[in-house]
Design a protein around this motif. Structure first.
Motif, PDB file in Angstrom:
ATOM      1  N   ALA A 287       0.844  -1.203   0.000  1.00  0.00           N
ATOM      2  CA  ALA A 287       0.000   0.000   0.000  1.00  0.00           C
ATOM      3  C   ALA A 287       0.875   1.247   0.000  1.00  0.00           C
ATOM      4  CB  ALA A 287      -0.927  -0.002   1.212  1.00  0.00           C
ATOM      5  N   GLN A 288       1.948   1.223   0.799  1.00  0.00           N
ATOM      6  CA  GLN A 288       2.809   2.405   0.883  1.00  0.00           C
ATOM      7  C   GLN A 288       3.474   2.684  -0.459  1.00  0.00           C
ATOM      8  OE1 GLN A 288       5.436   2.546   4.265  1.00  0.00           O
ATOM      9  NE2 GLN A 288       6.414   4.430   3.570  1.00  0.00           N
ATOM     10  N   ALA A 291       0.630   3.985  -2.865  1.00  0.00           N
ATOM     11  CA  ALA A 291       0.118   5.314  -2.507  1.00  0.00           C
ATOM     12  C   ALA A 291       1.164   6.381  -2.820  1.00  0.00           C
ATOM     13  CB  ALA A 291      -0.268   5.345  -1.027  1.00  0.00           C
ATOM     14  N   GLU A 292       2.406   6.105  -2.445  1.00  0.00           N
ATOM     15  CA  GLU A 292       3.445   7.116  -2.659  1.00  0.00           C
ATOM     16  C   GLU A 292       3.762   7.288  -4.143  1.00  0.00           C
ATOM     17  OE1 GLU A 292       6.570   6.173   0.187  1.00  0.00           O
ATOM     18  OE2 GLU A 292       5.261   6.729   1.860  1.00  0.00           O
ATOM     19  N   LYS A 295       0.834   9.374  -5.745  1.00  0.00           N
ATOM     20  CA  LYS A 295       0.685  10.759  -5.303  1.00  0.00           C
ATOM     21  C   LYS A 295       1.203  11.716  -6.387  1.00  0.00           C
ATOM     22  CE  LYS A 295       2.135  14.090  -1.922  1.00  0.00           C
ATOM     23  NZ  LYS A 295       0.920  14.882  -2.062  1.00  0.00           N
ATOM     24  N   VAL A 303      -4.363  11.757  -2.506  1.00  0.00           N
ATOM     25  CA  VAL A 303      -4.099  10.369  -2.122  1.00  0.00           C
ATOM     26  C   VAL A 303      -4.087  10.361  -0.597  1.00  0.00           C
ATOM     27  CG1 VAL A 303      -2.473   8.431  -2.194  1.00  0.00           C
ATOM     28  CG2 VAL A 303      -2.724   9.910  -4.205  1.00  0.00           C
ATOM     29  N   TYR A 305      -3.226   8.536   2.719  1.00  0.00           N
ATOM     30  CA  TYR A 305      -2.427   7.448   3.303  1.00  0.00           C
ATOM     31  C   TYR A 305      -1.610   8.037   4.447  1.00  0.00           C
ATOM     32  CZ  TYR A 305       0.208   3.136   3.596  1.00  0.00           C
ATOM     33  OH  TYR A 305       0.754   1.951   4.059  1.00  0.00           O
ATOM     34  N   PHE A 329      -5.475   2.474   1.385  1.00  0.00           N
ATOM     35  CA  PHE A 329      -5.350   3.885   1.013  1.00  0.00           C
ATOM     36  C   PHE A 329      -6.504   4.253   0.101  1.00  0.00           C
ATOM     37  CE2 PHE A 329      -3.765   3.583  -3.383  1.00  0.00           C
ATOM     38  CZ  PHE A 329      -3.286   2.284  -3.421  1.00  0.00           C
ATOM     39  N   SER A 330      -6.728   5.555  -0.054  1.00  0.00           N
ATOM     40  CA  SER A 330      -7.799   6.009  -0.945  1.00  0.00           C
ATOM     41  C   SER A 330      -7.231   7.027  -1.917  1.00  0.00           C
ATOM     42  CB  SER A 330      -8.947   6.629  -0.152  1.00  0.00           C
ATOM     43  OG  SER A 330      -9.609   5.639   0.599  1.00  0.00           O
ATOM     44  N   ILE A 331      -7.773   7.019  -3.129  1.00  0.00           N
ATOM     45  CA  ILE A 331      -7.365   8.008  -4.129  1.00  0.00           C
ATOM     46  C   ILE A 331      -8.613   8.766  -4.569  1.00  0.00           C
ATOM     47  CG2 ILE A 331      -5.321   6.775  -4.944  1.00  0.00           C
ATOM     48  CD1 ILE A 331      -6.912   5.563  -7.187  1.00  0.00           C
TER      49      ILE A 331
END
Ligand SMILES: *Cc1c(COP(=O)(O)O)cnc(C)c1O
Length: 412
Positions: A287-288, A291-292, A295, A303, A305, A329-331
Motif C-alpha cells: 500500500a505504501q 500510494a506514494e 501521489k 491520495v 495514506y 489507502f484512498s485516491i
C-alpha cells in the motif's frame, strides 16, 4: 491447556498456546468438535458448571466452566480464544463471534443502559452507524458524534456527556484514514465520573500495527472477516480485553444472543492467525509503495495514506499511535465519478469488491456502495466524494499492481 507459554514472544505463542495435541490423538492441528452438547463427569460437575455460567459463583481468575452446550462455548472457540490473546498486546481474554457486527453489538449491549449516552468518533463503519441510529437511539441510548481527528473535541464531548456508558473509537476512519487519538480519549474517559467503557474498533491496523489496550482502552473489537482471516472467505468477529470481569459479562450476553463463532469457522480462523503479521507487513508495504507512487498523478486530486498526511495533528497521532501505515489507502479523482468508474472498469489485477484485508487487492467506490447510507452532510464531513476510490492492498508483487493502476489511470 499446555504448559504456560508466557515466556515466549507473541509470534511464537500463537503456535504453542491454547492447543495440546494430547487431547486429539496427537493430531498436529486441532480437531473440529461439532458436538452440540457435552457429557458431565457427575451431576455435581453439571451443577457447578451451571453455577459458573449463571453467575452464581465467581470462577477463579481465568477459570472456564466445564463445557455444557455449544451455544455457550465449545473446544474450537476456546482454542481460538486462547491462541488469539498473544496477538493483541495487553489482552488477557478473548471472545469470538459469528461476525464483526455481532462482536460490536454484543459489546455495546453489555454496557449500554437506558437514558445513557455513547460518545463516538465519526465516520464509523456503516453497520455500526446503523446500530447507533436505528437500534440504540430508539432504546434510549443517545449517540454523541464527534469527528475522529478532533482530539480536543473528543475530550470535551466526553467531559460534557451525561450518564456516559461507552466511548467508542474507530481509528483510522474509513475511507479517508482520519485518525483519532486513543490515549487522549481513554484519559478523558478515565476522569469521567461515570467511568465509561472505552471500546476501539481496531479492524484496520490491528493486531499488528496499533495496540489500543496499551493506550488505555478497555475493549478491542475486530471484524476478523478482514485482516485476521485474510482470505476473503469467512465472516467472524472478536472482542479482546484485559479484564476478566468484562469478558465474563460479554460472554454471558453471547450465551443469550447465540452469536458465538461456530466450530468450523473457529478452526479456519485459528489456522490463519500465525500468518497475520506476515500478511499485514506485506500489505502495508504494498500500500505504501502504491500510494506514494500515485501521489501527484495528474488525474488525482488527493491520495489518502498515513505517510502522506499533511495535517500536523494527524501526523502526530500516526507517529505516536501506529507502528506501520497499513494496507488501505484512498485516491480521489479530480474529475469525480466518471473517471473513478472508468478506473474501476479498467483494472485487470485488482478486483472491484467491498471488504478489505484479504490477500488479493480489492478496490471500491465508497460513495455508491459502502457509504451509500450516509446523509449528504455525513458524506461531506467524512470526505467521501464522487471521485473517491478505496484500495485494500493485497500481497501480489507491488510492481504488477502499480502497472495495473497506471494502465487503468492512463487512458484518453
Ligand atoms: C467490516 C467491518 C466491520 C463489520 O464486520 P463484519 O465482520 O462484516 O460483521 C466493523 N468495523 C469495521 C472497521 C469493518 O471494516
Amino acid at each position: 491447556m499446555p504448559d504456560s507459554h508466557d515466556d515466549v514472544r507473541p509470534r511464537t505463542a500463537i503456535l504453542t498456546r491454547g492447543f495440546d495435541p494430547k487431547h486429539t490423538f496427537g493430531s498436529a492441528r486441532p480437531a473440529v468438535f461439532r458436538s452440540s452438547t457435552y457429557v458431565f463427569e457427575s451431576p455435581e460437575a453439571a451443577e457447578h458448571a451451571f453455577a459458573i455460567i449463571g453467575g452464581k459463583i465467581k470462577p477463579d481468575n481465568g477459570e472456564r466452566a466445564d463445557l455444557i452446550y455449544a451455544r455457550f462455548s465449545h473446544p474450537n472457540a476456546e482454542i481460538l480464544e486462547d491462541q488469539i490473546v498473544p496477538l493483541e498486546a495487553g489482552a488477557s481474554y478473548a471472545a469470538v463471534f459469528n461476525s464483526g457486527m455481532a462482536a460490536i453489538m454484543t459489546a455495546c449491549f453489555t454496557y449500554a443502559r437506558p437514558n445513557s449516552t455513547i460518545v463516538y468518533t465519526t465516520p464509523l463503519y456503516g453497520g455500526t452507524t446503523g446500530l447507533m441510529h436505528s437500534f440504540l437511539e430508539p432504546f434510549g441510548v443517545r449517540g454523541i458524534p464527534v469527528a475522529a481527528g478532533d482530539t480536543e473535541g473528543i475530550e470535551k464531548a466526553i467531559a460534557a456527556a451525561q450518564n456516559c456508558c461507552i466511548v467508542y473509537v474507530e481509528t483510522p476512519a474509513n475511507p479517508t484514514l482520519t485518525m483519532a487519538d486513543i490515549e487522549r480519549a481513554a484519559a478523558a474517559a478515565a476522569t469521567h465520573p461515570d467511568k465509561p467503557v472505552v471500546m476501539v474498533d481496531n479492524t484496520f491496523l490491528g493486531p499488528s500495527f496499533q495496540h489500543p489496550l496499551l493506550l488505555g482502552a478497555d475493549i478491542v473489537l475486530y471484524s476478523a472477516t478482514k485482516y485476521l482471516s485474510g482470505f476473503s472467505d469467512m465472516i467472524a468477529g472478536i472482542v479482546l480485553t484485559k479484564s476478566s470481569d468484562m469478558i465474563q459479562k460479554i460472554r454471558s450476553r453471547r450465551n443469550m444472543f447465540g452469536n458465538i463463532l461456530p466450530p468450523d469457522e473457529c478452526w479456519m480462523l485459528d489456522s490463519r492467525l500465525p500468518t497475520v503479521q506476515l500478511r499485514m507487513n506485506r500489505q502495508s508495504k504494498n500500500a505504501q509503495r502504491l500510494a506514494e507512487a500515485l501521489k501527484g498523478h495528474k488525474k488525482l486530486s488527493a491520495v489518502y495514506y498515513p505517510t502522506l498526511f499533511t495535517d500536523p495533528e494527524q501526523k502526530r497521532i500516526f507517529e505516536k499511535q501506529c507502528a506501520f501505515p497499513g494496507g488501505i489507502f484512498s485516491i480521489e479523482f479530480a474529475g469525480g465519478r466518471p473517471p473513478a468508474f472508468d478506473f474501476l472498469r479498467r483494472l485487470r489485477i485488482a478486483r472491484n469488491a467491498v471488504s478489505l484485508g484479504g490477500v488479493e487487492t480489492l478496490v471500491c467506490h465508497p460513495k455508491s456502495t459502502t457509504h451509500s447510507g450516509m446523509s449528504p452532510q455525513e458524506l461531506a464531513e467524512s470526505g467521501v466524494t464522487d471521485g473517491l476510490v478505496r484500495v485494500s492492498a493485497g500481497i501480489e508483487d507491488w510492481r504488477d499492481l502499480l502497472a495495473d493502476f497506471e494502465q487503468a489511470l492512463a487512458s484518453e
